[in-house]
Design an enzyme around this catalytic site. Sequence first.
Site, PDB file in Angstrom:
ATOM      1  N   ASP A   1       0.835  -1.204   0.000  1.00 48.40           N
ATOM      2  CA  ASP A   1       0.000   0.000   0.000  1.00 48.40           C
ATOM      3  C   ASP A   1       0.866   1.249   0.000  1.00 48.40           C
ATOM      4  OD1 ASP A   1       0.848  -0.617   2.633  1.00 48.40           O
ATOM      5  OD2 ASP A   1      -0.731   0.646   3.488  1.00 48.40           O
TER       6      ASP A   1
ATOM      7  N   GLU B   1       0.022  -0.926   5.938  1.00 47.17           N
ATOM      8  CA  GLU B   1       1.132  -0.361   6.702  1.00 47.17           C
ATOM      9  C   GLU B   1       1.007   1.138   6.830  1.00 47.17           C
ATOM     10  OE1 GLU B   1       5.028   1.275   7.800  1.00 47.17           O
ATOM     11  OE2 GLU B   1       3.877   1.695   5.984  1.00 47.17           O
TER      12      GLU B   1
END
Length: 527
Positions: A165, A262
């Site tokens: 991400d 994250e």
Amino acid sequence: LIEIIAMSCRLSSSLLLNLLLLLLLFPKNVLSFSPSMNSSSPESTTAATTERTTMLGRTSNLAVRAAKSMAVAASKGGHTTALSFSSSQAANLAQELIRIPSVTPQDRGCQDVVRQRLETMGFVCETLSFQDVTNLWAVYNPVANHNHNTNHDHKPLVAFIGHTDVVPSGPVEAWSYPPFDGKIVAPPSDGEDDYSDAILYGRGAVDMKGGIAAFLVALETFLGSNSDNGDDQDENGPSLSSSSSSSSSLPYSIGVLLTSDEEGDAQWGTRATLEELKRRNVQIDMAIVGEPSSLSRVGDVVKVGRRGSLSGDLSIIGIQGHVAYPHLAKNPIHESLGALKDMVDEVWDEGTEDFPPTSFQISNIQSGTGALNIIPGFKKVHFNFRYSPATTDIQLKNRVHEILNAHELDYTLSWSETNFPYETSWPSELVEEAMASVKDVMDYTAKPCTSGGTSDGRFVAMFYPKAQIVEMGLINETIHKVDEHTSVRDLESLVRIYVRLLERLQAAESMKQKVKYHDHVPIEVLP
């Protein structure tokens, strides 16, 4: 050839002339069958086919070179050129991943790209989804009953930790190139395959799709070269691998853990996956976190730990009133100034040898209704500690309450979940081999460091307190910024550092296993 002709239509007449000259130089038998190819003899047919394949390969190479030459020629007009090729496998893979707009907590297929390459290498892959978060866990050379207590033949598990991400791009118009195009831009160069000065632009180029690409290519290089010849040499000298990387000989297992959570809340990503792995008795012994840790040169910093993080939301309760009648109100802004000043001035600890002193920062203050003649009835303050192992989160919480109570404030205080500090003691095997790998490849000495924000390494430390953890990645100067970018040269350097680290760990673990074997050989008592 069609692409080249299309390009030439937008270029100068001189470039078009060069293309035509190039076509005139092509061997005629590339475009027509030679007499031998019409022979009914199987031998002649095979020979002709081989000849045609060879010539077509040469033609293809010429076409590629011509395209590169055109790109270089066009760039010499005083501007850079966005390239659609690269001699770097890591840059190509990073480019492919960047073109998937996986804004947290979405993965949108990045892990499918990674999974395909891992499975080709022989990894056993599994998707673990929690809530709206996608996680990938992959293992090469798995060991049954992976448990220190019950398995005498336990092989250490070395895990690469990363995330697919990215943060939002921000205003697209502010970027030099679209943030999810993955443009590779090169300055003018006369080198046929010179990509060393090329720059890869895009959200995630550094944080951290570039790091993922580098480690995957490093795995392909390491596992492939070991399978072919364990004694191969590279430009850094002899390979440290002395045996094939087959399941029976590789002295450690390799794990890859990727998450799409994250950059966001980080609740259902690495943390949830490690919790599940721990439940299955999977033991992680070493973790390489691919976050961008470098400052000015790739590998100049190897992070061996991180400070803890503790946040608080403080609400000071007052009495709203008219500014002309302060005796009928209680101003929470005024009431809390002394307490906040004391917290700002407080020396929370002196730090440790490897960690700076604990810091306290106020990040947000909210109060008032917006009207200019009203004393507010509340004041909200958000603050954060970045703390060293010299202080515990309980000590910090107790001291904050002591200061607030000393000022006799009417308040409420809620705490966020604590991210605990961790540190891999050094010298230790993983830290030593990581720093030695940088020295081998880059010819300078890395600095062990514990600065910066939090990373998913904290979750490894939470579930595996004895695990050795390092963070090694690209230069972090442009992370989360407009025009995030990395050089292709840095990507290739990181690939080589990762390969070297895998080699050094293989040599170290092989030696340890030999020593362990000899320790358990029965000693024959001679007369």
